[in-house]
Scaffold this motif. Structure first.
Motif, PDB file in Angstrom:
ATOM      1  N   ASP B 202      -1.416  -2.349  51.892  1.00 45.54           N
ATOM      2  CA  ASP B 202      -2.717  -2.898  51.486  1.00 45.54           C
ATOM      3  C   ASP B 202      -3.285  -2.225  50.240  1.00 45.54           C
ATOM      4  O   ASP B 202      -4.058  -2.843  49.504  1.00 45.54           O
ATOM      5  CB  ASP B 202      -3.736  -2.736  52.621  1.00 45.54           C
ATOM      6  N   LEU B 203      -2.948  -0.959  50.035  1.00 56.28           N
ATOM      7  CA  LEU B 203      -3.605  -0.244  48.946  1.00 56.28           C
ATOM      8  C   LEU B 203      -2.631   0.400  47.951  1.00 56.28           C
ATOM      9  O   LEU B 203      -3.049   0.845  46.892  1.00 56.28           O
ATOM     10  CB  LEU B 203      -4.527   0.855  49.511  1.00 56.28           C
ATOM     11  N   LYS B 223      -6.589   2.561  46.084  1.00 56.68           N
ATOM     12  CA  LYS B 223      -7.513   3.100  47.078  1.00 56.68           C
ATOM     13  C   LYS B 223      -8.686   3.744  46.340  1.00 56.68           C
ATOM     14  O   LYS B 223      -8.484   4.599  45.481  1.00 56.68           O
ATOM     15  CB  LYS B 223      -6.801   4.133  47.939  1.00 56.68           C
ATOM     16  N   LEU B 230     -14.421   0.018  49.073  1.00 59.04           N
ATOM     17  CA  LEU B 230     -13.263  -0.875  49.121  1.00 59.04           C
ATOM     18  C   LEU B 230     -13.688  -2.330  49.230  1.00 59.04           C
ATOM     19  O   LEU B 230     -14.427  -2.704  50.135  1.00 59.04           O
ATOM     20  CB  LEU B 230     -12.382  -0.513  50.319  1.00 59.04           C
ATOM     21  N   THR B 231     -13.234  -3.147  48.286  1.00 60.54           N
ATOM     22  CA  THR B 231     -13.579  -4.561  48.351  1.00 60.54           C
ATOM     23  C   THR B 231     -12.360  -5.458  48.167  1.00 60.54           C
ATOM     24  O   THR B 231     -12.461  -6.670  48.266  1.00 60.54           O
ATOM     25  CB  THR B 231     -14.589  -4.940  47.248  1.00 60.54           C
ATOM     26  N   GLU B 232     -11.229  -4.855  47.867  1.00 64.18           N
ATOM     27  CA  GLU B 232     -10.062  -5.660  47.512  1.00 64.18           C
ATOM     28  C   GLU B 232      -8.801  -4.970  48.015  1.00 64.18           C
ATOM     29  O   GLU B 232      -8.708  -3.738  47.948  1.00 64.18           O
ATOM     30  CB  GLU B 232     -10.015  -5.783  45.987  1.00 64.18           C
ATOM     31  N   VAL B 233      -7.843  -5.739  48.525  1.00 59.57           N
ATOM     32  CA  VAL B 233      -6.579  -5.145  48.953  1.00 59.57           C
ATOM     33  C   VAL B 233      -5.418  -5.881  48.294  1.00 59.57           C
ATOM     34  O   VAL B 233      -5.561  -6.997  47.806  1.00 59.57           O
ATOM     35  CB  VAL B 233      -6.394  -5.187  50.491  1.00 59.57           C
ATOM     36  N   SER B 252      -6.537  -9.784  47.423  1.00 56.17           N
ATOM     37  CA  SER B 252      -7.335 -10.608  48.332  1.00 56.17           C
ATOM     38  C   SER B 252      -8.454 -11.336  47.603  1.00 56.17           C
ATOM     39  O   SER B 252      -9.145 -12.156  48.186  1.00 56.17           O
ATOM     40  CB  SER B 252      -7.927  -9.718  49.436  1.00 56.17           C
ATOM     41  N   LYS B 253      -8.638 -11.023  46.323  1.00 57.94           N
ATOM     42  CA  LYS B 253      -9.675 -11.722  45.558  1.00 57.94           C
ATOM     43  C   LYS B 253      -9.086 -12.809  44.678  1.00 57.94           C
ATOM     44  O   LYS B 253      -9.767 -13.340  43.805  1.00 57.94           O
ATOM     45  CB  LYS B 253     -10.451 -10.733  44.682  1.00 57.94           C
TER      46      LYS B 253
END
Lengths: 236, 452
Positions: B202-203, B223, B230-233, B252-253
């Motif tokens: 994820d990071l 990270k 944290l707003t995006e992975v 994810s954005k």
């Protein structure tokens, strides 16, 4: 969490309202929507998102993507709900407003009630950390109590019982996900009958009495996990 | 372009006619929740295809006997099946690590054996799948049943002979790449140098050498210093098919970053940034969730890449960062249902997508066991269904249509009747032939083109 009785009674209605009202918002053919994006979400959508968030956090290892997306959506919804006092100014279908009114009122009341009990438990944790300096903890302490360890940031989510729940409580949410917290029995169980998603989370924990041994253990965990934040790092 | 699946014209080049070839998997098998058959073909020769189900990998292989017969390019049969990962326990966090496999990637074949990489949430394994069809007989120092012979009793020497035996396919783990990921691994991608590969969680993204298991290099780290920010992975990552220093990762954005490993050791600064500006008229509370990219795939040519988000597939020209060159609607009729799909978590489903061998067509899955094909040249698209009912040998697939409102015509299905539990997340296209494979719940469907 949320007052069981109130939520259970309202659940079906709220869900239906949520589906009909919110899909109305998203209906591209509706003239109001086509011109302006939906200004305010129903409180049901907000509640649903909060439920999802809690359900996600309750996993032993939360799916980070799911969590981040839900939190960001919640932020959007929250932003659109400020200020909360007036109803959505955008014209709504005639049947909706009165129902939405009562929904907002009742869910606020229910939320306040449950938040108070959760905050009581929060006080216990804060007491532990205030060991050298015990503090008076009447009323909703929110974030005004100093020394709250960062891993309790997630609890800030249900912060002070003012109108809008998530003021900037979401910031507290994202510590390095400390999973020991979610094993802690201090989390109140999910309301029965609520289905945040396809998996029905286990909802059978009870709010325990904390005794000396458990408090000590909790202290160790809270202090000890600070050291566990660093990831393993071959090659870093 | 009609979002609900075009008219009666099949897509996929010059009037393909897709027809049923095979289905694998038990009919009445109960599917445990979360266990879905997934599949990936070897992009190098298409003769191997692997499906996985939970933790169990099954490798399918085209039987050479049937090849060359008219109307049949050969049947895929089970070649080997093995358990890839065991459940593990993370003592540090007191958590069980699931053995469920997230991704599999084949390595290019260099000798008779086949190699593949498989990963669960935390650990990547390199498997060697090899055949044994001969056995050595006539050893000097041991008997046929393995008992050692007394050296003093041996009076003559003989040379062992290889004798044929029944074909045995063995899968053995050759490397285990562990302890490099704090978060859940979502992608692995083999580099074109055939020596290195990347793994993404994820990071972070790590670079490995296939021979070295005790060390990996971190090449991307998003990270934040403070996890509260944290707003995006990272959602997917892939190496460029030809340029071994280039890879992309999606978020994810709905953004894609292309990185060049030559520019610095830590590729936190992208060389290119791909993002389509949001359409203000379609903004909703779910805009971000539906823009989250679930899969990114380079074209075989390396000139384009394709991204899959919840409602569409987009083709990007690597030279143009501002917007995609093509957008194909997969199931636009779901846009008005996003709230219900959010409620039942379907909005978080991760669909994959794939190119055909010549990059002229793309394919992706949908709900109700439907899958969609888009012909990039003719701009036609078609919706097809993978179901047992349509599974008579060489039966042609009939295009399906979803009715969005108003009068439902015969043979159309209304949006409200769609089964959202029947989702096709994984599809694959043979790199050279007109053969496709579709994973639907616990069955693997293989379709061939009748005409060509």
């Amino acid at each position: 969490m949320l007052s069981k009785g109130l939520k259970r009674k309202r659940e079906e209605e709220e869900k239906e309202e949520a589906l009909s009202v919110d899909s109305w918002w998203l209906d591209q053919s509706h003239p109001a929507v086509a011109q302006t994006p939906p200004a305010v979400a129903s409180s049901s959508l907000f509640d649903l998102s909060v439920l999802k968030l809690h359900h996600s956090l309750r996993q032993s290892e939360p799916d980070l993507r799911h969590l981040v997306l839900v939190v960001n959506t919640l932020r959007r919804i929250q932003a659109s709900m400020e200020p909360t006092a007036p109803l959505p100014p955008v014209p709504m279908p005639p049947t909706a407003p009165s129902v939405a009114d009562s929904l907002l009122a009742s869910s606020d009341a229910g939320l306040s009630a449950s938040m108070a009990s959760l905050l009581e438990d929060l006080n216990h944790i804060e007491d532990l950390n205030q060991v050298p300096q015990p503090q008076a903890d009447e009323g909703p302490p929110g974030r005004s109590i100093g020394g709250v360890p960062p891993n309790l940031g997630a609890l800030d989510l249900l912060g002070p019982a003012t109108g809008c729940l998530l003021d900037d409580g979401l910031e507290g949410l994202f510590e390095d996900i400390d999973t020991s917290m979610y094993d802690s029995e201090l989390w109140l169980p999910a309301s029965e009958g609520l289905k945040p998603g396809p998996e029905n989370g286990p909802a059978k924990e009870e709010t325990p009495e904390l005794d000396e041994a458990e408090l000590d253990y909790l202290m160790d965990v809270l202090v000890g996990t600070q050291a566990l934040e660093r990831p393993p790092g071959p090659g870093r | 372009m009609a979002g609900a699946g075009g008219g009666g014209c099949p897509a996929g080049g010059n009037d393909f006619q897709w027809c049923f070839s095979q289905v694998k998997g038990a009919v009445d098998e109960d599917v445990a929740e979360g266990e879905v058959l997934s599949l990936v073909p070897s992009k190098y020769n298409g003769d191997q295809m692997t499906g996985w189900y939970g933790h169990r990998i099954t490798v399918y292989h085209v039987s050479l006997q049937n090849k060359g017969r008219a109307h049949s390019r050969g049947e895929y049969n089970v070649y080997s099946t093995f358990q890839s990962h065991e459940p593990e326990f993370d003592y540090l966090k007191s958590l069980e690590i699931e053995e469920k496999i997230n991704k599999i990637r084949w390595l290019p074949q260099q000798n008779a054996a086949h190699f593949l990489l498989s990963t669960n949430d935390k650990t990547i394994k390199l498997w060697k799948i090899s055949e044994r069809d001969k056995r050595a007989e006539g050893y000097n120092l041991k008997d046929e049943d393995g008992r050692l012979r007394d050296p003093f009793r041996i009076t003559a020497l003989r040379v062992p002979i290889l004798k044929p035996m029944d074909l045995m396919v063995e899968a053995s783990p050759r490397r285990i790449f562990a302890n490099a990921h704090t978060y859940h691994i979502n992608s692995i991608s083999v580099n074109s140098d055939h020596e290195t590969y990347l793994s993404a969680d994820d990071l972070r993204i790590n670079l490995w050498h296939l021979e070295i298991t005790n060390r990996s290099f971190n090449i991307v780290d998003i990270k934040p210093a403070n996890m509260e920010e944290l707003t995006e992975v990272i959602t997917a990552a892939e190496f460029h098919p030809h340029q071994c220093n280039v890879f992309v990762y999606s978020s994810s954005k709905g953004t894609i970053r292309l990185c060049d490993m030559r520019s610095s050791a830590l590729c936190d600064r992208h060389a290119k940034f791909f993002e389509e500006p949001e359409d203000p008229s379609s903004r909703s509370f779910f805009s971000e969730i539906i823009s989250s990219i679930s899969d990114v795939k380079f074209s075989h040519s390396g000139r384009y890449m394709m991204t899959r988000d919840y409602l569409s597939v987009k083709v990007w020209d690597l030279n143009m960062e501002g917007r995609p060159v093509e957008t194909h609607q997969v199931h636009e009729y779901l846009r008005s249902k996003l709230c219900s799909l959010y409620e039942n978590d379907c909005i978080f489903d991760k669909f994959e997508c794939c190119w055909n061998g010549s990059d002229s067509a793309i394919m992706t899955g949908s709900y109700n066991n439907f899958f969609r094909m888009f012909d990039r040249n003719t701009r036609r698209d078609v919706t097809l269904e993978a179901s047992r009912e349509n599974s008579k040998p060489r039966a042609s697939l009939k295009p399906r249509k979803v009715c969005t409102g108003g009068k439902r015509k015969k043979d159309e299905i209304s949006v409200d009747s769609l089964d959202f539990n029947k989702k096709i997340l994984h599809t694959a296209w043979h790199p050279m032939e007109s053969i496709i494979a579709v994973a639907a719940t616990n069955n693997l469907y293989i379709f061939q083109d009748k005409i060509n």
